[in-house]
Design an enzyme around this catalytic site. Structure first.
Site, PDB file in Angstrom:
ATOM      1  N   TYR A  38       0.826  -1.201   0.000  1.00 64.11           N
ATOM      2  CA  TYR A  38       0.000   0.000   0.000  1.00 64.11           C
ATOM      3  C   TYR A  38       0.863   1.256   0.000  1.00 64.11           C
ATOM      4  O   TYR A  38       0.621   2.196  -0.773  1.00 64.11           O
ATOM      5  CB  TYR A  38      -0.928   0.006   1.221  1.00 64.11           C
ATOM      6  CG  TYR A  38      -1.689   1.298   1.400  1.00 64.11           C
ATOM      7  CD1 TYR A  38      -2.749   1.613   0.548  1.00 64.11           C
ATOM      8  CD2 TYR A  38      -1.353   2.195   2.396  1.00 64.11           C
ATOM      9  CE1 TYR A  38      -3.447   2.800   0.686  1.00 64.11           C
ATOM     10  CE2 TYR A  38      -2.047   3.384   2.547  1.00 64.11           C
ATOM     11  CZ  TYR A  38      -3.093   3.696   1.691  1.00 64.11           C
ATOM     12  OH  TYR A  38      -3.772   4.878   1.829  1.00 64.11           O
ATOM     13  N   LYS A  69       1.045   4.459  -2.837  1.00 63.98           N
ATOM     14  CA  LYS A  69       0.803   5.868  -2.554  1.00 63.98           C
ATOM     15  C   LYS A  69       2.029   6.727  -2.873  1.00 63.98           C
ATOM     16  O   LYS A  69       1.895   7.884  -3.285  1.00 63.98           O
ATOM     17  CB  LYS A  69       0.379   6.055  -1.093  1.00 63.98           C
ATOM     18  CG  LYS A  69      -0.882   5.304  -0.701  1.00 63.98           C
ATOM     19  CD  LYS A  69      -2.036   5.526  -1.661  1.00 63.98           C
ATOM     20  CE  LYS A  69      -2.737   6.845  -1.461  1.00 63.98           C
ATOM     21  NZ  LYS A  69      -3.951   6.966  -2.320  1.00 63.98           N
TER      22      LYS A  69
END
Length: 329
Positions: free
Chosen positions: A159, A163
């Site tokens: 994750y 980002k």
């Protein structure tokens, strides 16, 4: 909530797209915009993460439009941007554990979907700026406190990688195509409309549900890890102010937080106080991919966006608890 004006222009002339508008932060932003008389809010959501009930209050309003679609489809992104003045891109697959369990889907939504949004922005003849949900996970294993935007570490989860790639793509599109994009690195946002359901629910709604059910929650690790918890209205303020910030903010990223930190144990104690209860927590293993401590320096957002957190953590917890009692099962 949202009685304070975060804007200083006439919203009645503007059309704004909110991707992920049925989700937690997105639906709060939609509420603000509609409450303050925006000409139109268009929501793009595929309901893989968001909930239709978050949009119930708006569904019959003449200046609200719902488009069901997936950001992984480029033509959907282009169509959703048609005629819009600003875009708030909140659609993403959150959760560190989810990304560890299923990195491929996280990558497809958070990177391929984000790239589609940038391409649609590049090709749009109406959108002036896109503001997107970045993440404090980008700081990775950096031990520096408080966190400043220019200093990051190595990512600790898939994750976090996605980002960070968003930020890299935004920077490259800005220099290559002169797109106008602002990233907001959220720090542990909480508040109304945040779900406690599913394996990847955030800690505060899980704590709220435990208090409502008079059960003991499980805290990962020893509970002394610290976070800069941020009430959702502060995140909404950052989005609105980012829309209209000066060119000095163009293609920058900003911390969105309160600039204060509290341990998970301290959070649980504060929630017990707010709920007038005394329930002990249980403790389990540390969660893979989590950072130990997090605290934001928000001076850059204050300087370039005019960001000024309206709600403290304590005030936000009280509002959230009252909402939880009224709305959740």
């Amino acid at each position: 909530m949202y009685n304070t004006n975060y804007h200083n222009c006439d919203l009645s002339k503007l059309q704004i797209l909110v991707t992920g508008g049925a989700g937690f932060i997105g639906s709060n932003l939609v509420r603000y915009l509609l409450k303050h008389g925006v000409k139109k809010v268009r929501v793009l959501d595929d309901f893989s993460n968001g909930h239709r009930h978050n949009l119930t209050d708006f569904s019959d309003l003449p200046n609200f439009e719902l488009v069901e679609g997936d950001i992984r489809d480029l033509e959907t992104c282009k169509s959703a941007m048609e005629g819009m003045d600003y875009v708030s891109h909140q659609a993403a697959l959150g959760s560190v554990p989810r990304s560890i369990h299923d990195p491929a889907t996280t990558n497809a939504v958070n990177i391929s979907g984000f790239l589609n949004m940038l391409i649609a922005l590049k090709d749009s003849d109406s959108v002036k700026r896109m503001v997107y949900a970045a993440s404090s996970s980008t700081y990775g294993d950096s031990k520096n406190l408080p966190k400043v935007e220019e200093t990051i570490g190595s990512p600790l989860s898939p994750y976090a990688v996605t980002k960070y790639v968003n930020e890299l793509y935004a920077e490259v599109f800005g220099s290559t195509y002169d797109t106008d994009v602002i990233g907001l690195r959220y720090f542990n946002v909480f508040g109304p409309n945040q779900s406690s359901e599913g394996a990847y629910a955030a800690v505060i709604p899980l704590f709220m549900q435990a208090l409502k059910d008079d059960t003991s929650p499980q805290i990962n690790g020893d509970g002394e890890q610290t976070r800069d918890f941020t009430f959702v209205a502060n995140a909404v303020q950052a989005n609105v102010k980012a829309f209209f910030a000066s060119k000095d903010a163009k293609n920058e990223v900003f911390n969105v937080a309160c600039g204060e930190r509290i341990s998970v144990n301290g959070l649980w104690a504060s929630l017990n106080t707010a709920a007038n209860k005394k329930i002990s927590a249980q403790y389990g293993p540390e969660r893979q991919g989590d950072v130990r401590d997090s605290l934001a320096n928000i001076s850059k957002a204050q300087r370039l966006l005019g960001y000024d957190p309206e709600y403290s953590v304590g005030e936000g917890l009280k509002i959230t608890w009252d909402w939880w009692i009224e709305h959740m099962r």
